[in-house]
Design a protein around this motif. Structure first.
Motif, PDB file in Angstrom:
ATOM      1  N   GLU A  77     -34.100  20.261  37.590  1.00 21.27           N
ATOM      2  CA  GLU A  77     -32.941  20.223  36.696  1.00 21.27           C
ATOM      3  C   GLU A  77     -31.878  21.250  37.100  1.00 21.27           C
ATOM      4  N   GLY A  78     -32.137  21.984  38.180  1.00 23.75           N
ATOM      5  CA  GLY A  78     -31.176  22.974  38.647  1.00 23.75           C
ATOM      6  C   GLY A  78     -31.284  24.317  37.952  1.00 23.75           C
ATOM      7  N   ILE A  79     -32.386  24.563  37.273  1.00 24.37           N
ATOM      8  CA  ILE A  79     -32.583  25.805  36.526  1.00 24.37           C
ATOM      9  C   ILE A  79     -33.212  26.863  37.429  1.00 24.37           C
ATOM     10  N   ASP A  80     -32.695  28.066  37.365  1.00 26.68           N
ATOM     11  CA  ASP A  80     -33.222  29.199  38.134  1.00 26.68           C
ATOM     12  C   ASP A  80     -34.525  29.655  37.484  1.00 26.68           C
ATOM     13  N   THR A  81     -35.634  29.509  38.202  1.00 28.17           N
ATOM     14  CA  THR A  81     -36.960  29.815  37.644  1.00 28.17           C
ATOM     15  C   THR A  81     -37.576  31.081  38.226  1.00 28.17           C
ATOM     16  N   ARG A  82     -36.789  31.899  38.880  1.00 27.26           N
ATOM     17  CA  ARG A  82     -37.375  33.074  39.551  1.00 27.26           C
ATOM     18  C   ARG A  82     -38.056  34.027  38.568  1.00 27.26           C
ATOM     19  N   TRP A  83     -37.643  33.986  37.275  1.00 29.53           N
ATOM     20  CA  TRP A  83     -38.204  34.904  36.292  1.00 29.53           C
ATOM     21  C   TRP A  83     -39.286  34.250  35.431  1.00 29.53           C
ATOM     22  N   ILE A  84     -39.754  33.083  35.841  1.00 30.60           N
ATOM     23  CA  ILE A  84     -40.889  32.448  35.156  1.00 30.60           C
ATOM     24  C   ILE A  84     -42.164  32.898  35.856  1.00 30.60           C
ATOM     25  N   SER A  85     -42.998  33.653  35.134  1.00 28.28           N
ATOM     26  CA  SER A  85     -44.196  34.257  35.704  1.00 28.28           C
ATOM     27  C   SER A  85     -45.430  33.416  35.426  1.00 28.28           C
ATOM     28  N   ASP A  86     -46.444  33.584  36.271  1.00 27.94           N
ATOM     29  CA  ASP A  86     -47.738  32.943  36.060  1.00 27.94           C
ATOM     30  C   ASP A  86     -48.631  33.848  35.217  1.00 27.94           C
ATOM     31  N   SER A  87     -49.512  33.224  34.452  1.00 32.42           N
ATOM     32  CA  SER A  87     -50.416  33.962  33.569  1.00 32.42           C
ATOM     33  C   SER A  87     -51.835  33.442  33.724  1.00 32.42           C
ATOM     34  N   ASP A  88     -52.817  34.310  33.443  1.00 37.53           N
ATOM     35  CA  ASP A  88     -54.214  33.872  33.442  1.00 37.53           C
ATOM     36  C   ASP A  88     -54.529  32.994  32.229  1.00 37.53           C
ATOM     37  N   VAL A  89     -53.652  33.007  31.234  1.00 40.87           N
ATOM     38  CA  VAL A  89     -53.818  32.161  30.047  1.00 40.87           C
ATOM     39  C   VAL A  89     -53.263  30.768  30.362  1.00 40.87           C
ATOM     40  N   ALA A  90     -53.884  29.744  29.811  1.00 43.05           N
ATOM     41  CA  ALA A  90     -53.465  28.364  30.080  1.00 43.05           C
ATOM     42  C   ALA A  90     -52.026  28.114  29.633  1.00 43.05           C
ATOM     43  N   THR A  91     -51.365  27.211  30.315  1.00 46.22           N
ATOM     44  CA  THR A  91     -50.017  26.795  29.935  1.00 46.22           C
ATOM     45  C   THR A  91     -50.010  26.264  28.508  1.00 46.22           C
ATOM     46  N   GLY A  92     -48.963  26.556  27.772  1.00 44.77           N
ATOM     47  CA  GLY A  92     -48.851  26.082  26.399  1.00 44.77           C
ATOM     48  C   GLY A  92     -48.760  24.570  26.323  1.00 44.77           C
ATOM     49  N   VAL A  93     -49.273  24.018  25.233  1.00 41.61           N
ATOM     50  CA  VAL A  93     -49.185  22.576  25.009  1.00 41.61           C
ATOM     51  C   VAL A  93     -48.731  22.318  23.575  1.00 41.61           C
ATOM     52  N   ALA A  94     -48.137  21.138  23.377  1.00 36.40           N
ATOM     53  CA  ALA A  94     -47.787  20.670  22.040  1.00 36.40           C
ATOM     54  C   ALA A  94     -48.375  19.282  21.861  1.00 36.40           C
ATOM     55  N   ALA A  95     -49.178  19.107  20.812  1.00 39.32           N
ATOM     56  CA  ALA A  95     -49.744  17.801  20.480  1.00 39.32           C
ATOM     57  C   ALA A  95     -48.825  17.142  19.459  1.00 39.32           C
ATOM     58  N   ILE A  96     -48.223  16.022  19.844  1.00 38.47           N
ATOM     59  CA  ILE A  96     -47.177  15.397  19.041  1.00 38.47           C
ATOM     60  C   ILE A  96     -47.598  13.985  18.649  1.00 38.47           C
ATOM     61  N   THR A  97     -47.532  13.694  17.363  1.00 37.71           N
ATOM     62  CA  THR A  97     -47.770  12.340  16.880  1.00 37.71           C
ATOM     63  C   THR A  97     -46.436  11.741  16.432  1.00 37.71           C
ATOM     64  N   LEU A  98     -46.106  10.564  16.955  1.00 33.01           N
ATOM     65  CA  LEU A  98     -44.868   9.872  16.611  1.00 33.01           C
ATOM     66  C   LEU A  98     -45.184   8.630  15.793  1.00 33.01           C
ATOM     67  N   SER A  99     -44.393   8.428  14.735  1.00 33.65           N
ATOM     68  CA  SER A  99     -44.531   7.223  13.931  1.00 33.65           C
ATOM     69  C   SER A  99     -43.215   6.935  13.232  1.00 33.65           C
ATOM     70  N   ALA A 100     -42.723   5.711  13.391  1.00 31.54           N
ATOM     71  CA  ALA A 100     -41.483   5.267  12.732  1.00 31.54           C
ATOM     72  C   ALA A 100     -40.321   6.210  13.011  1.00 31.54           C
ATOM     73  N   GLY A 101     -40.245   6.718  14.244  1.00 34.25           N
ATOM     74  CA  GLY A 101     -39.133   7.563  14.644  1.00 34.25           C
ATOM     75  C   GLY A 101     -39.216   8.996  14.183  1.00 34.25           C
ATOM     76  N   ASP A 102     -40.289   9.367  13.456  1.00 35.43           N
ATOM     77  CA  ASP A 102     -40.464  10.747  13.015  1.00 35.43           C
ATOM     78  C   ASP A 102     -41.629  11.365  13.779  1.00 35.43           C
ATOM     79  N   ASN A 103     -41.869  12.665  13.586  1.00 34.62           N
ATOM     80  CA  ASN A 103     -42.922  13.318  14.363  1.00 34.62           C
ATOM     81  C   ASN A 103     -43.645  14.384  13.563  1.00 34.62           C
ATOM     82  N   ALA A 104     -44.888  14.657  13.981  1.00 31.35           N
ATOM     83  CA  ALA A 104     -45.679  15.789  13.483  1.00 31.35           C
ATOM     84  C   ALA A 104     -46.225  16.500  14.716  1.00 31.35           C
ATOM     85  N   ILE A 105     -46.132  17.839  14.749  1.00 29.72           N
ATOM     86  CA  ILE A 105     -46.387  18.587  15.972  1.00 29.72           C
ATOM     87  C   ILE A 105     -47.319  19.766  15.709  1.00 29.72           C
ATOM     88  N   VAL A 106     -48.301  19.952  16.595  1.00 29.87           N
ATOM     89  CA  VAL A 106     -49.135  21.150  16.615  1.00 29.87           C
ATOM     90  C   VAL A 106     -48.958  21.809  17.977  1.00 29.87           C
TER      91      VAL A 106
END
Length: 296
Positions: A77-106
């Motif tokens: 996307e052309g974004i400068d990522t030089r300051w994005i660091s790696d971590s021993d912790v897993a990458t974040g995730v979002a669990a998203i349920t979609l229904s009738a154009g709306d959403n619920a997210i954890v």
């Protein structure tokens, strides 16, 4: 071209579409599953970049397949990522349920909660070069407040999208140039649960833009007068990321003045819900310009 520095979260969104939302203890069959790049920070960075801003991002991902994939997406996307660091912790995730154009997210923050003030100090040059610093609350509040301090140090405006909603300490509120909540987040951020949002709008004159879904957005002038920008009518497919699109656009266009920035941010947010995925519907500058021409 605005130079936008985004301090925030980077997630992989795990999206399930269903006919209805499950009730407590209920198991449903879903209609579709997909993975999409997400995280409020990454979403807002992508939104600003597609709208012509020069974007740099500070964040953390895990040393895993999701982390590598998400960094690649941002770079594409052309974004400068030089300051994005790696971590021993897993990458974040979002669990998203979609229904009738709306959403619920954890959201499971993962590596996002490993972003520290020291990470920001290492990227001090990025603050010095920015025109606008934009943050959210999917990384630790102490880190967000340090971002605001660095923005103040370099004389840069600091925008905070207070999501997920949490009460903000006065020390952070004092550093914010612009607070960008929705109606619910506004009362929580100002520690005024149940208060009338119309009254709360006047608490930060000239420093507040509140999104209000299909009704558009409200913002305050320096003298406390409340202004309204009407929403744009579209057919919603997936509302995930609409607020993030609004915030990225607001930062990208802030140099045009509050009224025009809010108008363009509203239009970008509307366009974003017409396609699936938090980042999938985010418009390019050409798409936004065409849409606004059609509305005039």
């Amino acid at each position: 071209m605005a130079r936008v520095l985004v301090v925030g979260s980077i997630n992989m969104d795990l999206v399930v579409q269903t006919d209805t939302f499950p009730r407590l203890g209920e198991t449903l069959f879903g209609n579709r599953f997909a993975t999409y790049p997400g995280g409020k920070g990454a979403n807002q960075a992508v939104a600003a970049a597609r709208l012509g801003a020069q974007v740099t991002m500070i964040g953390r991902v895990g040393r895993d397949a999701f982390g590598a994939q998400l960094k690649t997406v941002l770079q594409q996307e052309g974004i400068d990522t030089r300051w994005i660091s790696d971590s021993d912790v897993a990458t974040g995730v979002a669990a998203i349920t979609l229904s009738a154009g709306d959403n619920a997210i954890v959201v499971v923050p993962g590596a996002n909660h490993a972003l520290t003030p020291a990470d920001l100090d290492a990227a001090d040059a990025a603050f010095a070069q920015a025109d606008v610093v934009l943050a959210q609350l999917e990384v630790p509040v102490a880190t967000v407040e340090h971002a605001a301090e660095l923005a103040r140090k370099h004389g840069k405006p600091f925008f905070l999208n207070p999501a997920p909603a949490t009460a903000l300490p006065d020390s952070l509120l004092d550093l914010i140039t612009l607070l960008t909540p929705n109606e619910y987040e506004l009362s929580v951020a100002l520690n005024a649960p149940g208060a009338d949002w119309k009254a709360l709008l006047k608490c930060l004159p000239g420093r507040l833009v509140m999104t209000n879904g299909k009704h558009g957005a409200y913002y305050t002038a320096a003298n406390g007068d409340v202004q309204h920008q009407a929403g744009f009518k579209v057919t919603a497919v997936d509302t995930t990321g609409a607020g993030d699109t609004f915030n990225g656009a607001l930062a990208a266009f802030w140099h045009l003045g509050a009224a025009e920035a809010v108008r363009r941010a509203n239009a970008a947010g509307a366009l974003s819900v017409t396609k699936p995925g938090a980042q999938g519907g985010m418009p390019t500058l050409a798409e936004l310009d065409t849409f606004l021409e059609e509305q005039s």
